[in-house]
Design an enzyme around this catalytic site. Structure first.
Site, PDB file in Angstrom:
ATOM      1  N   GLN A   1      27.834 -27.955  62.956  1.00 41.50           N
ATOM      2  CA  GLN A   1      26.851 -29.001  63.267  1.00 41.50           C
ATOM      3  C   GLN A   1      25.673 -28.480  64.074  1.00 41.50           C
ATOM      4  OE1 GLN A   1      26.749 -31.966  62.048  1.00 41.50           O
ATOM      5  NE2 GLN A   1      28.802 -32.183  61.210  1.00 41.50           N
TER       6      GLN A   1
ATOM      7  N   LYS B   1      25.739 -28.101  54.961  1.00 44.32           N
ATOM      8  CA  LYS B   1      25.159 -28.845  56.090  1.00 44.32           C
ATOM      9  C   LYS B   1      23.784 -28.312  56.477  1.00 44.32           C
ATOM     10  CE  LYS B   1      29.615 -30.033  58.083  1.00 44.32           C
ATOM     11  NZ  LYS B   1      29.927 -31.439  57.794  1.00 44.32           N
TER      12      LYS B   1
ATOM     13  N   HIS C   1      36.462 -30.986  65.601  1.00 39.91           N
ATOM     14  CA  HIS C   1      36.716 -31.456  64.232  1.00 39.91           C
ATOM     15  C   HIS C   1      38.110 -30.963  63.831  1.00 39.91           C
ATOM     16  CE1 HIS C   1      36.261 -31.330  59.798  1.00 39.91           C
ATOM     17  NE2 HIS C   1      35.266 -32.175  59.942  1.00 39.91           N
TER      18      HIS C   1
ATOM     19  N   ASP D   1      32.575 -22.944  66.337  1.00 35.99           N
ATOM     20  CA  ASP D   1      32.402 -23.741  65.129  1.00 35.99           C
ATOM     21  C   ASP D   1      30.957 -24.248  65.150  1.00 35.99           C
ATOM     22  OD1 ASP D   1      32.211 -25.707  63.256  1.00 35.99           O
ATOM     23  OD2 ASP D   1      33.853 -26.943  64.028  1.00 35.99           O
TER      24      ASP D   1
ATOM     25  N   CYS E   1      36.874 -37.041  60.824  1.00 29.11           N
ATOM     26  CA  CYS E   1      37.746 -35.864  60.957  1.00 29.11           C
ATOM     27  C   CYS E   1      37.866 -35.428  62.408  1.00 29.11           C
ATOM     28  CB  CYS E   1      37.265 -34.698  60.093  1.00 29.11           C
ATOM     29  SG  CYS E   1      37.267 -35.068  58.353  1.00 29.11           S
TER      30      CYS E   1
HETATM   31  N1  PMP Z   1      33.278 -28.479  62.142  1.00 28.78           N
HETATM   32  C1  PMP Z   1      32.453 -29.506  62.337  1.00 28.78           C
HETATM   33  C2  PMP Z   1      31.944 -29.786  63.721  1.00 28.78           C
HETATM   34  C3  PMP Z   1      32.097 -30.312  61.253  1.00 28.78           C
HETATM   35  O1  PMP Z   1      31.290 -31.359  61.440  1.00 28.78           O
HETATM   36  C4  PMP Z   1      32.601 -30.020  59.975  1.00 28.78           C
HETATM   37  C5  PMP Z   1      32.260 -30.874  58.767  1.00 28.78           C
HETATM   38  N2  PMP Z   1      32.271 -32.242  58.989  1.00 28.78           N
HETATM   39  C6  PMP Z   1      33.435 -28.914  59.835  1.00 28.78           C
HETATM   40  C7  PMP Z   1      33.742 -28.165  60.934  1.00 28.78           C
HETATM   41  C8  PMP Z   1      34.013 -28.523  58.534  1.00 28.78           C
HETATM   42  O2  PMP Z   1      33.014 -28.245  57.618  1.00 28.78           O
HETATM   43  P1  PMP Z   1      33.397 -28.034  56.083  1.00 28.78           P
HETATM   44  O3  PMP Z   1      34.057 -29.288  55.647  1.00 28.78           O
HETATM   45  O4  PMP Z   1      32.095 -27.797  55.423  1.00 28.78           O
HETATM   46  O5  PMP Z   1      34.297 -26.859  56.044  1.00 28.78           O
END
Ligand code: PMP
Length: 410
Positions: A207, A230, A127, A204, A368
């Site tokens: 997910q 999430k 991401h 990270d 993203c």
């Molecule tokens: N890493 C992953 C794999 C994600 O899916 C996301 C959110 N789509 C993020 C990081 C970032 O999360 P946040 O926008 O809540 O900071």
């Protein structure tokens, strides 16, 4: 998996008031939990209750209300620590979200440890939150980003991560589960391989945490980032898990109140971990809501959640395979409940808009993860993502909706 599990999804859905809503006159079919998940009444009610009855500033109050609020805040930190099996609640740093957690490591640990010629190893499925903070750090320090390539099914090229760990690698930053492809990475093995070379690993987990039991001690992760929104908690709150010894050796992130021990115009000394990284007034009610969300998940059981989602995913794969025009992007073995797809001749945004007419909420775009889109030579995908409150009927409605899309573009 196969076979039916005895997961009482209808009872679970009653815990989520949003499902009483209709969208465009149809029952809501919510298939965008990978972007942000819905909230159970327990979380919503606890936050309201906290503001009604217990709210005050935390940590410095000398009156009862502040003591109560501080107690509840710190109790929630402990709940989140238990949720990921951290050895010590002091290893849980409160942030705004996973993005801030990753930036925190880049700006503190990273600035201290990286210099020209060093390398940060990431994967091709990250991401933007796990790419851009490292790129910014590379620009500042002269370090370089190296990227583990992907196979066509969305898994990592076998052996590439291990091969790319070198003398110059100072950090590996890898997602546990990809938001765009659903790939579940073998993070435990990757961490072991990195540690064998003396390389710390940031995971990270944005997910992963909603879908499976996470045990940071078993994984031996050095850092692990999560967003509450999430995992069925409120938005605007997240955590960074860090091994205590690493956190204790790190300089502060932002300066301000709460993160200090003493301040004078000549010299400031910093607070202990984790307060050192928590400048300013946090989202107090947010963390308390996060604590309720993880309690709620623990009550259902992450193993039961994972089993139900596997059953749902298998059903979704079977149903989508009936539609030859649908091409899934991300088919790695053991993947999690993300269904990214494209339909020849139909833009993902149009797919999303047509499905919306049937009350179906999916995501359309690059999620993203623009480098992932580039890897597969597509500008965007339509993405249906599942959570444990989804049903097989939701998937049937999606499949009927996709047939409407095909009629439209056929
Ligand atoms: N890493 C992953 C794999 C994600 O899916 C996301 C959110 N789509 C993020 C990081 C970032 O999360 P946040 O926008 O809540 O900071």
């Amino acid at each position: 998996m196969g076979g039916e599990t005895r997961f009482d999804v209808e009872a679970i859905r009653r815990d989520f008031p949003i499902f009483e809503q209709t969208m465009r006159g149809k029952p809501l079919v919510f298939l965008d939990s990978a972007a942000s998940a819905q909230k159970p009444s327990a979380v919503i009610d606890r936050i309201a209750d906290f503001y009604r009855n217990e709210y005050a500033s935390i940590h410095r109050g000398v009156y009862q209300l502040s003591e109560v609020a501080t107690f509840e805040f710190e109790k929630a930190r402990g709940k989140v620590a238990r949720f990921i099996n951290a050895a010590n609640p002091r290893e849980i740093v409160i942030t705004r979200n996973a993005t801030e957690s990753i930036n925190l490591v880049a700006q503190t640990w990273g600035r201290r440890h990286l210099s020209t010629g060093d390398e940060i190893l990431i994967t091709g499925m990250e991401h933007h939150a796990n790419i851009v903070p490292w790129q910014m750090l590379c620009q500042e320090t002269g370090a370089q980003l190296r990227v583990v390539p992907l196979l066509d099914d969305g898994s990592l090229e076998p052996g590439a991560f291990e091969r790319m760990l070198g003398e110059r690698t100072k950090l590996a930053a890898i997602c546990h589960v990809s938001n765009a492809l659903g790939t579940v990475n073998p993070v435990k093995e990757m961490i072991a391989a990195a540690h064998a070379q003396g390389v710390p690993v940031l995971v990270d987990g944005a997910q992963a945490a909603p879908h499976m039991a996470v045990d940071v001690q078993d994984l031996d992760a050095d850092f692990y980032a999560i967003s509450a929104h999430k995992v069925f908690g409120p938005s605007g709150i997240g955590i960074l898990y860090g091994k205590l010894a690493l956190l204790e050796a790190m300089p502060p992130y932002q300066g301000g109140g709460s993160m200090i021990h003493t301040v004078s115009f000549e010299k400031t000394t910093y607070a202990e971990v984790p307060a050192r990284f928590e400048a300013g007034t946090p989202d107090i009610a947010g963390l308390i809501g996060f604590g309720v969300a993880v309690d709620y998940l623990a009550h259902i059981g992450m193993d039961a959640i994972e089993a139900w989602e596997k059953e749902l995913l298998a059903y979704a794969n079977e149903r989508l395979a009936e539609i030859p025009q649908v091409r899934l992007i991300g088919t790695a073995p053991g993947k999690a409940s993300v269904l990214s797809f494209v339909i020849e001749g139909a833009h993902p945004h149009d797919i999303g808009s047509i499905l919306d007419q049937d009350g179906i909420a999916i995501r359309a775009g690059h999620h993203c993860a623009q480098p992932v889109m580039e890897r597969y030579g597509i500008p965007a995908t339509a993405r249906a993502s599942l959570a444990f409150y989804n049903t097989k009927e939701d998937i049937d409605v999606l499949v009927r909706g996709i047939h409407r899309v095909l009629e439209f573009f056929g």
